[in-house]
Design a protein around this motif. Structure first.
Motif, PDB file in Angstrom:
ATOM      1  N   UNK A  38     -38.579 -40.195   6.823  1.00  0.00           N
ATOM      2  CA  UNK A  38     -38.663 -38.799   6.417  1.00  0.00           C
ATOM      3  C   UNK A  38     -40.124 -38.370   6.562  1.00  0.00           C
ATOM      4  N   UNK A  39     -40.390 -37.081   6.398  1.00  0.00           N
ATOM      5  CA  UNK A  39     -41.753 -36.559   6.609  1.00  0.00           C
ATOM      6  C   UNK A  39     -42.768 -37.250   5.707  1.00  0.00           C
ATOM      7  N   UNK A  40     -42.385 -37.563   4.475  1.00  0.00           N
ATOM      8  CA  UNK A  40     -43.330 -38.195   3.547  1.00  0.00           C
ATOM      9  C   UNK A  40     -43.583 -39.664   3.880  1.00  0.00           C
ATOM     10  N   UNK A  41     -42.878 -40.191   4.887  1.00  0.00           N
ATOM     11  CA  UNK A  41     -43.064 -41.586   5.295  1.00  0.00           C
ATOM     12  C   UNK A  41     -43.731 -41.699   6.669  1.00  0.00           C
ATOM     13  N   UNK A  42     -44.147 -40.576   7.232  1.00  0.00           N
ATOM     14  CA  UNK A  42     -44.803 -40.610   8.540  1.00  0.00           C
ATOM     15  C   UNK A  42     -45.799 -39.468   8.702  1.00  0.00           C
ATOM     16  N   UNK A  43     -45.306 -38.240   8.861  1.00  0.00           N
ATOM     17  CA  UNK A  43     -46.181 -37.108   9.180  1.00  0.00           C
ATOM     18  C   UNK A  43     -47.179 -36.802   8.064  1.00  0.00           C
ATOM     19  N   UNK A  44     -46.705 -36.682   6.832  1.00  0.00           N
ATOM     20  CA  UNK A  44     -47.600 -36.325   5.730  1.00  0.00           C
ATOM     21  C   UNK A  44     -48.694 -37.370   5.504  1.00  0.00           C
ATOM     22  N   UNK A  45     -48.352 -38.662   5.392  1.00  0.00           N
ATOM     23  CA  UNK A  45     -49.439 -39.642   5.210  1.00  0.00           C
ATOM     24  C   UNK A  45     -50.374 -39.738   6.409  1.00  0.00           C
ATOM     25  N   UNK A  46     -49.877 -39.439   7.613  1.00  0.00           N
ATOM     26  CA  UNK A  46     -50.732 -39.474   8.802  1.00  0.00           C
ATOM     27  C   UNK A  46     -51.799 -38.385   8.734  1.00  0.00           C
ATOM     28  N   UNK A  47     -51.404 -37.181   8.336  1.00  0.00           N
ATOM     29  CA  UNK A  47     -52.365 -36.080   8.233  1.00  0.00           C
ATOM     30  C   UNK A  47     -53.314 -36.323   7.060  1.00  0.00           C
ATOM     31  N   UNK A 104     -57.488 -36.559   7.185  1.00  0.00           N
ATOM     32  CA  UNK A 104     -58.340 -35.755   6.309  1.00  0.00           C
ATOM     33  C   UNK A 104     -59.276 -36.616   5.457  1.00  0.00           C
ATOM     34  N   UNK A 105     -58.934 -37.895   5.293  1.00  0.00           N
ATOM     35  CA  UNK A 105     -59.725 -38.778   4.435  1.00  0.00           C
ATOM     36  C   UNK A 105     -60.998 -39.230   5.148  1.00  0.00           C
ATOM     37  N   UNK A 106     -62.011 -39.660   4.391  1.00  0.00           N
ATOM     38  CA  UNK A 106     -63.223 -40.198   5.019  1.00  0.00           C
ATOM     39  C   UNK A 106     -62.906 -41.373   5.942  1.00  0.00           C
ATOM     40  N   UNK A 118     -55.421 -33.244  16.896  1.00  0.00           N
ATOM     41  CA  UNK A 118     -54.160 -32.714  17.416  1.00  0.00           C
ATOM     42  C   UNK A 118     -53.010 -33.479  16.759  1.00  0.00           C
ATOM     43  N   UNK A 119     -52.050 -32.747  16.216  1.00  0.00           N
ATOM     44  CA  UNK A 119     -50.854 -33.357  15.642  1.00  0.00           C
ATOM     45  C   UNK A 119     -49.725 -33.105  16.631  1.00  0.00           C
ATOM     46  N   UNK A 120     -49.253 -34.164  17.291  1.00  0.00           N
ATOM     47  CA  UNK A 120     -48.282 -34.002  18.372  1.00  0.00           C
ATOM     48  C   UNK A 120     -46.871 -34.407  17.955  1.00  0.00           C
ATOM     49  N   UNK A 121     -45.972 -33.430  18.097  1.00  0.00           N
ATOM     50  CA  UNK A 121     -44.544 -33.718  17.933  1.00  0.00           C
ATOM     51  C   UNK A 121     -43.831 -33.415  19.260  1.00  0.00           C
ATOM     52  N   UNK A 122     -44.533 -33.668  20.365  1.00  0.00           N
ATOM     53  CA  UNK A 122     -43.933 -33.535  21.694  1.00  0.00           C
ATOM     54  C   UNK A 122     -42.953 -34.685  21.879  1.00  0.00           C
ATOM     55  N   UNK A 123     -41.758 -34.357  22.362  1.00  0.00           N
ATOM     56  CA  UNK A 123     -40.717 -35.370  22.547  1.00  0.00           C
ATOM     57  C   UNK A 123     -40.382 -35.571  24.015  1.00  0.00           C
ATOM     58  N   UNK A 124     -39.902 -36.782  24.321  1.00  0.00           N
ATOM     59  CA  UNK A 124     -39.377 -37.070  25.648  1.00  0.00           C
ATOM     60  C   UNK A 124     -40.433 -37.170  26.732  1.00  0.00           C
ATOM     61  N   UNK A 125     -40.022 -36.871  27.973  1.00  0.00           N
ATOM     62  CA  UNK A 125     -40.879 -37.121  29.131  1.00  0.00           C
ATOM     63  C   UNK A 125     -42.037 -36.130  29.268  1.00  0.00           C
ATOM     64  N   UNK A 126     -42.110 -35.104  28.419  1.00  0.00           N
ATOM     65  CA  UNK A 126     -43.253 -34.177  28.451  1.00  0.00           C
ATOM     66  C   UNK A 126     -44.546 -34.852  28.000  1.00  0.00           C
TER      67      UNK A 126
END
Length: 456
Positions: free
Chosen positions: A178-187, A191-193, A262-270
């Motif tokens: 879920x978002x709290x297990x990937x995207x949120x902790x990544x951002x 942001x952290x030192x 850059x926060x990338x949620x590009x999917x597939x062959x792009x």
């Protein structure tokens, strides 16, 4: 050369293992097996013929399962490997005696990266093939397409890919994040030192539900953490988009003052042309690191990684995870691909969705054996709280919300297309389908509530 699906998968819409119906003649049996696509591997099928016969002598007819992944089209770059690892898990389980003494028979279909076709194929698996469970989908739009089919017909789907949340279906088990297990902790890491203290974020994704909803949550989180709206850019491109020259020019201008990621949620062959153009414009990880949520080892093997070194990806597993069971898993997957003459053979890699697809089959197996039945309602209850020693470490199925407790890892891309783990969560992170930033009043619970409920 870009990684592609097996060429003949364009023409093969369904792969069937032998039905093994009582009374089938040897000629009918072999005739059915002859329809297996080359991508699955004839050797594996022939090796299992004896197992199907044994299943009758042991616990009865084979248990049918469905495999619903794109073997052609824009998402084949990611989904072919999920089919392969599900079939590997089936082979392992069958060799070890099956499920309750019965062999597993996999029905493989190709929805061809066509979202409407996903629904049709799901209906076929549930109503015509009478499968007990389906393992499949990658994009959220494909999952949303099949959801009404599973809910109307009380089917069971194991979904192995990270997603945007805001969903609480009684007919789906989510083995991805879920978002709290990937995207949120990544951002939060960026942001952290420790992660670089970045203050500007360019949210770039493919134009469909997962990127848009994930970025809606991330934007709310950034604003809550006092990041000015002027420091957040958001942009989307269609599936199979190839020209990133203009967008990378915008990113270069956005990052010129420093402090941008850059926060990338590009999917597939792009992903291939995006990373290539990013490097062509002289952008490097030191200038503006890309944190990706849909690029893993499997996608990287189709790219020139020289310009990608230092960029990041957040997942819950990497092939480089150093555990005994992971070393065995990686070796077994490579051997399986070689043995079955699959593209790239022993040069294949593992990644997060591959691991999640793999352990999903085993979680289902454990639940069936605990329930003593393949009946969907009984299996669902038996999944709650299940634990499994996955390749990356022990995971646990939540006791109420049908998601998975997992660790969070951030990896840095290396020249060889692997990831160096540079950050790891402390223990397993509990999944939260509804984000605290956009839906703090909502929860998901199928034990004490009827799915989504209003918190007090």
């Amino acid at each position: 050369m870009d990684k592609k699906a097996p060429q003949d998968s364009q023409n093969v819409k369904e792969v069937e293992a032998p039905t093994g119906e009582t009374g089938s003649s040897r000629r009918e049996f072999l005739g059915q097996s002859g329809r297996v696509a080359a991508g699955v591997g004839v050797a594996a099928l022939l090796g299992n013929l004896g197992n199907y016969a044994l299943s009758y002598a042991a616990g009865g007819p084979p248990i049918k399962i469905g495999v619903l992944h794109s073997l052609s089209g824009t998402m084949a770059i990611s989904e072919v490997s999920l089919r392969d690892v599900v079939l590997m898990a089936v082979e392992e389980i069958n060799k070890a005696g099956g499920v309750m003494g019965r062999q597993i028979e996999a029905k493989v279909v190709d929805p061809a990266s066509n979202w409407d076709l996903f629904a049709e194929k799901a209906k076929q698996l549930l109503l015509e093939d009478k499968v007990s469970v389906v393992f499949g989908c990658w994009t959220s739009v494909s999952r949303k397409s099949v959801l009404p089919v599973f809910e109307k017909n009380n089917g069971l789907l194991f979904y192995p890919v990270q997603y945007e949340g805001e969903e609480c279906s009684r007919n789906v088990f989510y083995t991805g994040a879920a978002v709290n297990q990937q995207a949120a902790p990544a951002v939060e890491y960026l942001m952290s030192p420790e992660g670089g203290g970045y203050k500007k974020f360019y949210l770039l994704g493919t134009d469909y539900v997962y990127p848009r909803t994930t970025n809606k949550i991330l934007r709310a989180m950034l604003l809550a953490k006092k990041v000015p709206a002027s420091n957040i850019e958001e942009e989307y491109t269609p599936f199979h988009h190839q020209d990133y020259q203009t967008i990378c020019g915008k990113i270069k201008k956005f990052a010129a003052g420093g402090g941008a990621a850059v926060i990338s949620t590009i999917n597939g062959d792009s992903n291939v042309p995006f990373y290539k153009e990013f490097g062509n414009q002289g952008l490097r990880a030191e200038d503006a690191p890309i944190m990706a949520f849909s690029v893993a080892e499997d996608e990287l093997r189709g790219m020139d990684t020289s310009a990608l070194v230092g960029h990041l990806a957040a997942w819950n597993y990497h092939q480089s995870v150093d555990t005994p069971q992971n070393k065995k898993f990686v070796a077994n997957f490579k051997a399986y691909c070689k043995r079955n003459n699959l593209p790239d053979g022993e040069n294949r890699v593992t990644d997060d969705p591959i691991e999640a697809a793999y352990f999903g089959v085993y979680v289902w197996k454990q639940a069936v054996e605990k329930a003593g039945s393949t009946e969907v309602d009984k299996v669902r209850k038996a999944v709650y709280g299940q634990k499994f020693l996955a390749p990356g470490g022990q995971i646990m199925m939540d006791e109420a919300n049908q998601h998975t407790h997992k660790p969070v890892l951030i990896g840095e891309i290396l020249k060889n297309g692997q990831f160096k783990v540079i950050w790891r969560s402390k223990g397993l992170v509990k999944p939260e389908p509804w984000s605290e930033y956009t839906n703090p009043e909502k929860g998901c619970d199928w034990i004490n509530h009827q799915g989504t409920y209003q918190k007090k």
